[in-house]
Design an enzyme around this catalytic site. Structure first.
Site, PDB file in Angstrom:
ATOM      1  N   ARG A 233       0.924  -1.164   0.097  1.00 39.08           N
ATOM      2  CA  ARG A 233       0.152  -0.060  -0.093  1.00 39.08           C
ATOM      3  C   ARG A 233       0.923   1.042   0.044  1.00 39.08           C
ATOM      4  O   ARG A 233       1.935   1.330   0.750  1.00 39.08           O
ATOM      5  CB  ARG A 233      -0.869  -0.016   1.253  1.00 39.08           C
ATOM      6  CG  ARG A 233      -2.102  -1.026   1.401  1.00 39.08           C
ATOM      7  CD  ARG A 233      -2.948  -0.550   0.106  1.00 39.08           C
ATOM      8  NE  ARG A 233      -4.066  -1.529  -0.082  1.00 39.08           N
ATOM      9  CZ  ARG A 233      -4.380  -2.824  -0.776  1.00 39.08           C
ATOM     10  NH1 ARG A 233      -3.161  -2.881  -1.520  1.00 39.08           N
ATOM     11  NH2 ARG A 233      -5.421  -3.275  -0.818  1.00 39.08           N
ATOM     12  N   GLU A 261      -3.295   7.080  -5.534  1.00 34.21           N
ATOM     13  CA  GLU A 261      -3.559   6.409  -6.598  1.00 34.21           C
ATOM     14  C   GLU A 261      -5.183   6.294  -6.941  1.00 34.21           C
ATOM     15  O   GLU A 261      -5.910   6.364  -5.603  1.00 34.21           O
ATOM     16  CB  GLU A 261      -2.980   4.874  -6.746  1.00 34.21           C
ATOM     17  CG  GLU A 261      -3.900   4.014  -5.485  1.00 34.21           C
ATOM     18  CD  GLU A 261      -3.267   2.730  -5.523  1.00 34.21           C
ATOM     19  OE1 GLU A 261      -1.995   2.616  -5.594  1.00 34.21           O
ATOM     20  OE2 GLU A 261      -3.990   1.653  -5.533  1.00 34.21           O
ATOM     21  N   HIS A 284      -0.881  -0.587 -10.001  1.00 35.64           N
ATOM     22  CA  HIS A 284      -1.706  -1.316  -9.089  1.00 35.64           C
ATOM     23  C   HIS A 284      -2.245  -2.531  -9.631  1.00 35.64           C
ATOM     24  O   HIS A 284      -3.470  -2.883  -9.632  1.00 35.64           O
ATOM     25  CB  HIS A 284      -2.803  -0.476  -8.398  1.00 35.64           C
ATOM     26  CG  HIS A 284      -3.075  -1.424  -6.896  1.00 35.64           C
ATOM     27  ND1 HIS A 284      -3.443  -0.708  -6.020  1.00 35.64           N
ATOM     28  CD2 HIS A 284      -3.092  -2.495  -6.569  1.00 35.64           C
ATOM     29  CE1 HIS A 284      -3.763  -1.420  -4.809  1.00 35.64           C
ATOM     30  NE2 HIS A 284      -3.604  -3.019  -5.316  1.00 35.64           N
TER      31      HIS A 284
HETATM   32  C1  MLT Z   1      -5.123  -6.552  -2.688  1.00 31.05           C
HETATM   33  O1  MLT Z   1      -5.632  -6.025  -1.681  1.00 31.05           O
HETATM   34  O2  MLT Z   1      -5.206  -7.656  -2.395  1.00 31.05           O
HETATM   35  C2  MLT Z   1      -5.385  -6.046  -3.870  1.00 31.05           C
HETATM   36  O3  MLT Z   1      -5.174  -4.524  -3.859  1.00 31.05           O
HETATM   37  C3  MLT Z   1      -6.320  -6.608  -4.635  1.00 31.05           C
HETATM   38  C4  MLT Z   1      -6.542  -5.518  -5.976  1.00 31.05           C
HETATM   39  O4  MLT Z   1      -5.809  -5.086  -6.791  1.00 31.05           O
HETATM   40  O5  MLT Z   1      -7.654  -5.367  -6.339  1.00 31.05           O
END
Ligand code: MLT
Length: 399
Positions: A233, A261, A284
């Site tokens: 994150r 983001e 992401h």
């Molecule tokens: C996660 O928390 O596992 C990812 O952010 C999932 C995503 O990209 O939707």
């Protein structure tokens, strides 16, 4: 009919499996955002999200909502505090995209070491520059520092060892024994990892303890020319401090996540760090492989089925872990209408607050046993009063 809203794009196998559940009405609106979600929640019972933010306003308006499933690991895009206040279960799908995220982390490491993206850009511009791109450290023998040793951190370690890298790790719960089991060097602080590693990869969930854990001091402690990877994150890193290290040319970074983001799939971005020449940034996409989305989708279906069948809801992140209720009563009673209602009426009359309860039925369904935990010991007169209720066979205290 239970209504489920899919407010982000999910794997087609997940949508099909949900549509096959007779008692479920599936509403698939993958383009919702934090504002349009509020109205879409109307009389929805179950919400499934990826990046779409679930705010306090949305939760206050969603009168029927009982379950939120984050089709991923992190739940930081959901106002879990307000969900808990409203008695809404919040669940996630931990570990299902660990391999995918680890693959991206290794991809970024390799890409930065060999400057693959810069190679490609110059080739597209019609330039041949073996001279410039012929320098790389290589991964064999380099030390990888892993911060956060959950399923993703461990997948990264497995893959890095296949490249012949040495590994040092830190997590809040890591012990020297556990480090030995993982075949990594034990670090007692994040700073120790920063000073010893040639490459650092971060795999932390966002919480009040991990926000800005990678701060100015950590980044300054990293070796000159080291690579910093973050696929967890954006908010776990002090971005200002990282920008300074990248601009000075001291560090390189591979980032898949950014504090600012967008939650939408497509958007203009203007945050400064994205422009840094020492950054390899991705959008992401760590969790976004077919394998990961399929496995995450299977977990979503499993959670929905458990919810619909009244079974225990898996991966719930907002239930109190250990009960603080130390006192309670055990009531053996006839299994018929009104007996428990009478017991609860007595508890109410005497101001006894129920914390948790479990009612088990015996073979033949003639009798049952209810364990009712309270926030304070039940006074003697309450026990006596319950014993007089019609259908109550026996009352005992626990705690
Ligand atoms: C996660 O928390 O596992 C990812 O952010 C999932 C995503 O990209 O939707």
């Amino acid at each position: 009919m239970t209504k489920i809203l899919l407010a982000d794009k999910l794997h087609s196998s997940c949508i099909t499996a949900l549509q096959e559940i007779d008692s479920l009405e599936v509403i698939n609106k993958p383009d919702l955002n934090e504002t349009t979600l509020i109205e879409a929640l109307g009389d929805i019972d179950i919400l499934v999200v990826r990046s779409t933010k679930v705010t306090a306003v949305a939760l206050e308006a969603a009168k029927s909502l009982s379950l939120i499933i984050r089709a991923g690991a992190g739940t930081n895009t959901i106002d879990v505090k307000v969900a808990s206040k409203r008695g809404i279960y919040v669940t996630n799908c931990p570990g299902k995209n660990a391999t995918a995220v680890a693959e991206l982390a290794l991809g970024l490491i390799l890409a930065i070491d060999r400057r693959i993206a810069d190679n490609v850009i110059e080739m597209r511009q019609g330039k041949w520059n073996k001279k410039k791109f012929s320098k790389a450290n290589g991964l064999k023998g380099a030390t990888l520092g892993v911060i956060g040793l959950g399923s993703i951190g461990q997948e990264v370690i497995n893959r890095s060892q296949a490249f012949g890298m040495k590994t040092i790790g830190w997590s809040r719960s890591l012990t020297p024994e556990k480090a030995a089991e993982l075949n990594i060097e034990y670090a007692s602080t994040p700073l120790e990892v920063a000073t010893k590693a040639d490459i650092v990869s971060v795999h932390l969930a966002l919480s009040s303890e991990t926000r800005n854990l990678i701060n100015k001091e950590f980044l300054a402690a990293m070796k000159k020319g080291a690579i910093f990877i973050n696929t967890s994150r954006g908010e776990v890193v002090d971005e200002e401090a990282l920008i300074a290290e990248l601009s000075s040319g001291r560090l390189f970074a591979g980032l898949d996540v950014f504090a600012q983001e967008p939650s939408a799939g497509e958007a203009e971005i203007s945050f400064e760090i994205a422009k840094s020449l020492n950054l390899y940034g991705t959008h992401h996409i760590g969790a976004s492989t077919d394998q990961a989305e399929r496995e995450t989708g299977d977990e979503v279906v499993r959670i929905v089925n458990n919810f619909l069948n009244g079974a225990e809801i898996p991966n719930c992140v907002n239930l109190r872990r250990a009960s603080t209720a130390k006192h309670g009563i055990v009531v053996r009673h006839e299994d018929r209408v009104g007996v428990l209602a009478a017991v609860f009426a007595v508890l109410k009359e005497h101001g006894c607050n129920v914390q948790e309860m479990q009612n088990q039925i015996f073979e033949g369904a003639l009798a049952a046993c209810a364990k009712i935990m309270l926030d304070a010991p039940a006074p003697e007169e309450v026990i006596k009063h319950i014993q007089t209720c019609e259908g109550v066979l026996h009352v005992a205290t626990v705690g």
